[in-house]
Scaffold this active site. Structure first.
Site, short mmCIF file in Angstrom:
data_model
loop_
_atom_site.label_atom_id
_atom_site.label_comp_id
_atom_site.label_asym_id
_atom_site.label_seq_id
_atom_site.Cartn_x
_atom_site.Cartn_y
_atom_site.Cartn_z
N HIS A 1 0.78 -1.15 -0.06
CA HIS A 1 -0.23 0.01 -0.04
C HIS A 1 0.81 1.18 -0.12
CE1 HIS A 1 -3.60 -2.42 1.31
NE2 HIS A 1 -4.35 -1.79 0.87
N LYS B 1 -0.99 4.90 4.40
CA LYS B 1 -1.91 4.18 5.07
C LYS B 1 -1.34 3.78 6.77
CE LYS B 1 -4.04 -0.17 4.67
NZ LYS B 1 -5.40 0.21 5.07
P1 NAD Z 1 -7.56 9.50 5.16
O1 NAD Z 1 -6.57 9.90 6.35
O2 NAD Z 1 -7.57 10.28 4.04
O3 NAD Z 1 -9.19 10.17 5.67
C1 NAD Z 1 -9.66 10.12 6.77
C2 NAD Z 1 -10.55 11.17 7.17
O4 NAD Z 1 -11.24 11.02 8.53
C3 NAD Z 1 -9.61 12.42 7.34
O5 NAD Z 1 -9.98 13.69 6.55
C4 NAD Z 1 -9.62 12.88 8.91
O6 NAD Z 1 -9.50 14.19 9.45
C5 NAD Z 1 -11.37 12.21 9.04
N1 NAD Z 1 -11.66 11.93 10.37
C6 NAD Z 1 -10.98 11.45 11.59
N2 NAD Z 1 -11.47 11.46 12.60
C7 NAD Z 1 -12.68 11.76 12.25
C8 NAD Z 1 -14.11 12.08 13.09
N3 NAD Z 1 -14.08 11.65 14.45
N4 NAD Z 1 -15.28 12.32 12.42
C9 NAD Z 1 -15.17 12.71 11.09
N5 NAD Z 1 -14.08 12.47 10.29
C10 NAD Z 1 -12.91 12.12 11.11
O7 NAD Z 1 -7.70 8.38 5.05
P2 NAD Z 1 -8.28 7.54 3.92
O8 NAD Z 1 -7.23 6.95 2.97
O9 NAD Z 1 -9.37 8.13 3.18
O10 NAD Z 1 -8.88 6.10 4.70
C11 NAD Z 1 -9.84 6.19 5.72
C12 NAD Z 1 -10.05 4.76 6.06
O11 NAD Z 1 -10.67 4.00 5.44
C13 NAD Z 1 -8.99 3.89 6.51
O12 NAD Z 1 -9.15 2.90 7.71
C14 NAD Z 1 -8.56 2.81 5.41
O13 NAD Z 1 -7.93 1.95 5.53
C15 NAD Z 1 -9.96 2.63 5.12
N6 NAD Z 1 -10.04 2.28 3.62
C16 NAD Z 1 -10.99 1.27 3.28
C17 NAD Z 1 -11.52 1.06 2.24
C18 NAD Z 1 -12.58 -0.23 1.67
O14 NAD Z 1 -12.78 -0.29 0.54
N7 NAD Z 1 -13.20 -0.45 2.78
C19 NAD Z 1 -10.78 1.32 0.99
C20 NAD Z 1 -9.69 2.60 1.13
C21 NAD Z 1 -9.49 3.00 2.34
#
Ligand code: NAD
Length: 258
Positions: free
Chosen positions: A161, A165
């Site tokens: 990744h 991440k």
């Molecule tokens: P990122 O850090 O770019 O985005 C996360 C966002 O959440 C940030 O803007 C952060 O400020 C916000 N956040 C944190 N705490 C919060 C709260 N209490 N309330 C509202 N917002 C809050 O990360 P990302 O790359 O977008 O990934 C996010 C999550 O999704 C990770 O756990 C990642 O592993 C997961 N993910 C899952 C899939 C899937 O298919 N299920 C795919 C990609 C990523």
């Protein structure tokens, strides 16, 4: 019209979710939430996502209950962090809002807290570490392969990744190990997982089964993160139409792969 709130709306996945929502005829973004210190608080979620103005400004997470009360979403989509997601799901459950959770990295205790909150609130839920259709077929193939090959073969997982991440191993790698462990009757921890963090890699997973004579590898490579957002739209429709109160479903259910 399915009314959707997005937690983590200013994040990498959150923006893609907002972008997808803007193109769905049967869905409407009604609330966008992120942390108070995020520089995008107060800005239009559509503009941040690179689509048209949607008239929904990003609101700080401390006001989540208030926002949900005012905007009355049917579904809360969460792509944040494990810790934040547990709190957000608890709030949604208290308010009777269904959830679609893509966040990964939950501890067992956090997972139990999620289950309890969803049960108590009798809300509908889809939780999946990976919303891509291809990865969910990969999971199905993993189960079939494990079933046929059996314990004469040593399973292992390699995942690659991008460097941003936060959790390692990836939720997808852990799920693949879990599936094989279920079939082998062993603990998932007994399966070796190698995590590599480099560049901008969206997400590569290889599950290998090896013995002295041969190796079978099943590989999935995500080319664009958009694939997860497209799958999330399917999960939103499923949770509303086919979700069951108090029960957690996953992408295998959404895609009819069980
Ligand atoms: P990122 O850090 O770019 O985005 C996360 C966002 O959440 C940030 O803007 C952060 O400020 C916000 N956040 C944190 N705490 C919060 C709260 N209490 N309330 C509202 N917002 C809050 O990360 P990302 O790359 O977008 O990934 C996010 C999550 O999704 C990770 O756990 C990642 O592993 C997961 N993910 C899952 C899939 C899937 O298919 N299920 C795919 C990609 C990523």
């Amino acid at each position: 019209m399915i009314r959707v709130a997005v937690c983590g709306a200013a994040g990498r996945m959150g923006r893609l979710i907002v972008r997808q929502l803007a193109g769905q005829k049967d869905m409407k973004l009604v609330a966008a939430i992120d942390v108070p210190e995020h520089p995008m608080i107060g800005k239009d979620a559509g503009l941040i996502a690179g689509v048209q103005k949607l008239g929904v400004n990003v609101v700080e997470s401390s006001k989540l209950s208030e926002v949900l009360r005012k905007t009355k979403p049917h579904v809360l989509v969460d792509f944040t962090t494990a810790e934040a997601s547990v709190q957000n799901v608890k709030t949604a459950a208290r308010m009777g809002v269904s959830v679609v959770v893509g966040t990964t990295g939950f501890t067992e205790e956090q997972r139990r807290t999620l289950e309890a909150a969803i049960k108590r609130g009798r809300i509908r839920a889809v939780i999946s570490p990976n919303f891509s259709v291809g990865v969910n077929v990969f999971f199905k193939l993993a189960r079939e392969a494990a079933k046929v090959l059996g314990r004469d073969y040593e399973p292992s997982v390699v995942e690659v990744h991008h460097v941003y991440k936060k959790d390692a191993p990836s939720g997808t790698a852990l799920r693949a190990a879990e599936i094989v462990a279920e079939e082998f009757g062993i603990e998932p921890e007994e399966i070796k997982i190698k995590s590599i963090r480099e560049g901008e890699v969206v997400g590569d997973h290889t599950l290998a089964f090896a013995n002295s004579f041969e190796v079978l590898e099943i590989t999935h490579r995500a080319k664009s993160r958009e694939v997860f957002a497209v799958g999330t739209m399917k999960a939103i429709r499923y949770v509303i139409k086919k979700g069951k109160p108090g029960i957690i479903k996953d992408m295998q259910d959404v895609l009819g792969l069980r």
